[in-house]
Enzyme design. Structure first.
Site, PDB file in Angstrom:
ATOM      1  N   CYS A  43     -20.736  37.462  15.625  1.00  0.00           N
ATOM      2  CA  CYS A  43     -19.670  38.296  15.065  1.00  0.00           C
ATOM      3  C   CYS A  43     -20.245  39.222  13.989  1.00  0.00           C
ATOM      4  CB  CYS A  43     -18.575  37.390  14.499  1.00  0.00           C
ATOM      5  SG  CYS A  43     -17.135  38.280  13.901  1.00  0.00           S
ATOM      6  N   CYS A  44     -21.077  38.667  13.087  1.00  0.00           N
ATOM      7  CA  CYS A  44     -21.703  39.503  12.043  1.00  0.00           C
ATOM      8  C   CYS A  44     -22.623  40.546  12.669  1.00  0.00           C
ATOM      9  CB  CYS A  44     -22.514  38.639  11.077  1.00  0.00           C
ATOM     10  SG  CYS A  44     -21.556  37.908   9.741  1.00  0.00           S
ATOM     11  N   CYS A  97     -24.955  37.314   5.900  1.00  0.00           N
ATOM     12  CA  CYS A  97     -24.340  37.920   7.091  1.00  0.00           C
ATOM     13  C   CYS A  97     -25.376  38.499   8.036  1.00  0.00           C
ATOM     14  CB  CYS A  97     -23.361  39.007   6.671  1.00  0.00           C
ATOM     15  SG  CYS A  97     -24.102  40.278   5.651  1.00  0.00           S
ATOM     16  N   CYS A 102     -13.653  34.706   6.681  1.00  0.00           N
ATOM     17  CA  CYS A 102     -14.834  33.898   6.342  1.00  0.00           C
ATOM     18  C   CYS A 102     -15.036  33.724   4.844  1.00  0.00           C
ATOM     19  CB  CYS A 102     -16.091  34.547   6.926  1.00  0.00           C
ATOM     20  SG  CYS A 102     -16.074  34.627   8.719  1.00  0.00           S
ATOM     21  N   CYS A 116     -15.336  39.245   4.653  1.00  0.00           N
ATOM     22  CA  CYS A 116     -14.169  39.284   5.533  1.00  0.00           C
ATOM     23  C   CYS A 116     -13.193  38.174   5.149  1.00  0.00           C
ATOM     24  CB  CYS A 116     -14.600  39.077   6.983  1.00  0.00           C
ATOM     25  SG  CYS A 116     -15.701  40.346   7.598  1.00  0.00           S
TER      26      CYS A 116
HETATM   27  S1  SF4 Z   1     -18.155  37.700   7.883  1.00  0.00           S
HETATM   28 FE1  SF4 Z   1     -17.046  36.563   9.485  1.00  0.00          FE
HETATM   29  S2  SF4 Z   1     -15.496  37.930  10.354  1.00  0.00           S
HETATM   30 FE2  SF4 Z   1     -16.920  39.156   9.117  1.00  0.00          FE
HETATM   31  S3  SF4 Z   1     -18.344  39.927  10.599  1.00  0.00           S
HETATM   32 FE3  SF4 Z   1     -19.254  38.040   9.791  1.00  0.00          FE
HETATM   33  S4  SF4 Z   1     -18.529  36.323  11.088  1.00  0.00           S
HETATM   34 FE4  SF4 Z   1     -17.312  38.193  11.569  1.00  0.00          FE
END
Ligand code: SF4
Length: 239
Positions: free
Chosen positions: A125-126, A234, A211, A208
């Site tokens: 996701c990151c 991240c 998270c 985010c």
């Molecule tokens: S901090 Fe969490 S929601 Fe944001 S990009 Fe990374 S994994 Fe995705």
């Protein structure tokens, strides 16, 4: 490539630059003056709009009032963060604040990877929502600025003012490495800088909303990020 320009490829050949830290900004202003005179338009500040970011923006504005600042908008930030960006735009109208979005929307991400990818695979996701967008931003720059401080975490304690960034094949400049958490807040209050309201609600580090959680652990300024997963970065600051 201009002669004598410090770039990723000639990092080892370049003479080390020593900046004095015996001054009000612990070297930060001197580093910024050097960075903008060395790179001109070819440097970008990737700002998360955390409290260090606000300090760095204020210092940058003294050196280059129309500097380029990029916010990596994952579409998952807190409302308070978006509100803060508007306040910063009002206070520093000349700054060129750009919003960089991932190439896929949250809906497309869900269709491709399933719901709540941040719970299933936070690194993926990151990568989609932060790392690749920053790669795209840095493709158009020789160097970038970051608000990292050495005392934020174990993984940041060896950060230098000027770093060879193997992850993005770039030069990463970190003017605030010698600032403590107290130095940051002293500067914010002394200069009446705007900051994210969540800092007053036990969020030392803000990413985010999916998270980030509040924490009362003041010994770990990165606590509250990816709680319980073992993840601490991240991916923007890993080598
Ligand atoms: S901090 Fe969490 S929601 Fe944001 S990009 Fe990374 S994994 Fe995705």
């Amino acid at each position: 490539m201009a002669k004598n320009l410090l770039v990723y490829e000639n990092f080892e050949d370049f003479e080390i630059i020593n900046f004095s830290i015996d001054n009000d900004t612990k070297g930060a202003l001197e580093v910024l003056k050097w960075a903008y005179s060395h790179y001109g338009e070819d440097i970008v500040y990737a700002c998360s709009f955390g409290v260090e970011g606000i300090v760095l923006i204020d210092l940058i504005s003294k050196v280059k009032s129309n500097a380029k600042v990029v916010f990596l908008d994952t579409d998952l930030h807190f409302e308070e963060t978006y509100k803060l960006i508007e306040k910063v735009r009002e206070r520093y109208p000349e700054l060129k604040i750009e919003i960089k979005k991932p190439s896929i929307s949250l809906e497309e991400q869900e269709n491709q990877y399933g719901p709540k990818l941040w719970e299933l695979d936070a690194n993926k996701c990151c990568e989609i929502r932060k790392v690749i967008p920053l790669q795209e931003v840095l493709a158009g720059a020789t160097a970038w600025l970051s608000g990292l401080r050495r005392d934020q975490s174990e993984s940041r304690k060896n950060t230098e003012f000027i770093n060879k960034d193997n992850k993005f094949k770039s030069i990463k400049i970190c003017p605030l490495i010698h600032w403590s958490w107290k130095d940051i807040w002293r500067y914010v209050h002394k200069n009446s800088l705007p900051y994210n309201e969540l800092h007053d609600k036990a969020y030392p580090s803000i990413g985010c909303k999916t998270c980030t959680q509040p924490t009362l652990n003041i010994d770990d300024l990165r606590a509250g990020r990816w709680t319980g997963t073992g993840k601490v970065e991240c991916g923007l600051h890993q080598t």
